[in-house]
Write a protein that holds these residues in place. Sequence first.
Motif, PDB file in Angstrom:
ATOM      1  N   ALA A  17       0.741  -1.371  -0.001  1.00 12.21           N
ATOM      2  CA  ALA A  17       0.160   0.014   0.105  1.00 12.21           C
ATOM      3  C   ALA A  17       1.042   1.237  -0.275  1.00 12.21           C
ATOM      4  O   ALA A  17       0.612   2.075  -0.587  1.00 12.21           O
ATOM      5  CB  ALA A  17      -0.806  -0.284   1.069  1.00 12.21           C
ATOM      6  N   ASP A  18       1.893   1.322   0.662  1.00 17.46           N
ATOM      7  CA  ASP A  18       2.915   2.321   0.922  1.00 17.46           C
ATOM      8  C   ASP A  18       3.495   2.667  -0.443  1.00 17.46           C
ATOM      9  O   ASP A  18       3.715   3.833  -1.060  1.00 17.46           O
ATOM     10  CB  ASP A  18       3.912   2.101   1.950  1.00 17.46           C
ATOM     11  CG  ASP A  18       4.804   3.369   2.097  1.00 17.46           C
ATOM     12  OD1 ASP A  18       4.454   4.530   2.269  1.00 17.46           O
ATOM     13  OD2 ASP A  18       5.877   3.185   2.026  1.00 17.46           O
ATOM     14  N   GLU A  19       4.047   1.679  -1.079  1.00 19.56           N
ATOM     15  CA  GLU A  19       4.926   1.657  -2.404  1.00 19.56           C
ATOM     16  C   GLU A  19       3.745   2.310  -3.717  1.00 19.56           C
ATOM     17  O   GLU A  19       4.183   2.949  -4.393  1.00 19.56           O
ATOM     18  CB  GLU A  19       5.418   0.358  -2.590  1.00 19.56           C
ATOM     19  CG  GLU A  19       6.552  -0.063  -1.718  1.00 19.56           C
ATOM     20  CD  GLU A  19       7.239  -1.359  -2.110  1.00 19.56           C
ATOM     21  OE1 GLU A  19       6.786  -1.861  -3.079  1.00 19.56           O
ATOM     22  OE2 GLU A  19       8.150  -1.367  -1.541  1.00 19.56           O
ATOM     23  N   GLN A  20       2.424   1.621  -3.855  1.00 24.65           N
ATOM     24  CA  GLN A  20       1.369   1.977  -4.448  1.00 24.65           C
ATOM     25  C   GLN A  20       0.810   3.222  -4.174  1.00 24.65           C
ATOM     26  O   GLN A  20       0.080   3.818  -4.969  1.00 24.65           O
ATOM     27  CB  GLN A  20       0.389   0.999  -4.459  1.00 24.65           C
ATOM     28  CG  GLN A  20       0.825  -0.261  -4.810  1.00 24.65           C
ATOM     29  CD  GLN A  20       0.703  -0.633  -6.368  1.00 24.65           C
ATOM     30  OE1 GLN A  20       0.004   0.211  -7.003  1.00 24.65           O
ATOM     31  NE2 GLN A  20       1.700  -1.335  -7.027  1.00 24.65           N
ATOM     32  N   GLY A  21       1.271   4.126  -3.235  1.00 20.98           N
ATOM     33  CA  GLY A  21       0.662   5.278  -2.786  1.00 20.98           C
ATOM     34  C   GLY A  21      -0.779   5.142  -2.447  1.00 20.98           C
ATOM     35  O   GLY A  21      -1.665   6.112  -2.585  1.00 20.98           O
TER      36      GLY A  21
END
Length: 522
Positions: free
Chosen positions: A149-153
């Motif tokens: 989720a963090d890497e996908q924004g």
Amino acid sequence: MAETATGIGDTDHSIFIGKGEQPAWLTLGLANRHGLVTGATGTGKTVSLQVMAEGFSRAGVPVFAADIKGDLSGISEPGEAKDFILKRAKDMGLAFQPDQFSTIFWDVFGEQGHPVRATVSEMGPLLLSRMMDLNDVQEGVLNIAFRVADEQGLLLLDMKDLRAILAFIAEHAADLTTQYGNVSKQTVGTIQRQLLVLENQGGDRFFGEPALSLTDFMRTDRDGRGMINILVADKLMQSPKLYATFLLWMLSELFEQLPEVGDPPKPKLVFFFDEAHLLFNDAPKALMDKIEQVVRLIRSKGVGVYFVTQNPIDVPDKVLGQLGNRVQHALRAFTPRDQKAVAAAAQTFRPNPKLNTAQVITELGKGEALVSFLEGNGTPAVVERVMVRPPSARIGPITAEERKTIMDGSPVKGKYDTAIDSESAYEVLQKRVEGTAATADGSAGGGILGQIGSIVGTVFGTNTPRGKMSTGQVIARSVTRSVTNKVVGGIAADLGKSVGGSLGGSVGRALVRGALGGLLRR
């Protein structure tokens, strides 16, 4: 009230708690060294908590306290001059004066107080795993979900966001396994079932926006008194892990947000954690380490933490050793465990040669306590047997009408009462699914090249703005553009005018098979 000729009261530097052979004072400058209030049911723990909360409020220190049975709500209304209260005050040399304290009521369920919410991201995978009682493998998958989720924004705000990101990693398990380790759909399914249990316990109301701003706990009223924040916890206690994890989250947030202040003249906030044993029951080592760290270090942020529980053995030794201010009400030694608790409680006090501490603990009457507060040099005072002073505010619960009047005049009225559903992971992933479906139906423009570009953009993330792309997506975009330019450039040079500047069906299929075939077969 200040110390006057009429009797003993709070001073600018200390809180009067009770009186035995000597008055018992809690020094404000050492109140951030934490404390412990223990005793069997019905021995007066709640009254002691109320006395301390009133003293902190008078000194301008905001207080947060969980109210398990509703008895603490009376602090918001004036006390009543009942005979036993007047007698106890007179015996201590106090002139009893009814008082009331500015109070804000909070309730995770939003029924008897302002709603309390946190976002899923703020809670984090460790505390969420604790809430859902996940094993190590399941906790690992939950960590992967947060990382993706963090890497996908993608913002994780509420429960449906968490469900959506879990479904996403289940669908892309084969791709994620090589980078993060094994992600099985069975494990994701187990986490989803635990989420359902958490939702049924009220977790769906807790996660969301507007998220609680902890500065709203740190208010003073117009008279300069600290606001008393009461968490209505009678219903919350039916979900003990939700209760304990929520309070631990609050401590963690305070620790992360507040600046270092060392040892201030008085605390910036005092936090009372009732039924504290629930925090430590079956806690995994990682969580215990976090609890110990927060308790040890939050002192320097000017926050005092006071655990309230029945037996001191409910608190692990590493935490117990950091609790400098002690109030011990009566314990009963009916069972071997009770006897062990009495012995443990006696050993934690600085001995008084005039008292047999272990024996006195079993003989204390209602409202009596053994106390030992930190002295000026930070060492515990000799244990003393005292009668706890009567509270100035009402003892016992308030009525529903009184509660409504207080909430209608609350300084945070309207700020948290209406939930907000912002665009976050759930909505973004839904749009991606709908966009992919529209592309598959041929509704996107641009012919075959437009469709190929859409496929590449979806898979490699090239439709994502550069500022929100992960490192992997940036590399993939460069490689994809290079390959596409070479392939398309070569085909255009070979075909020239014979295809009229467009790519026909067979050439288009060859392009897909050659340039993207390996990718699309996954």
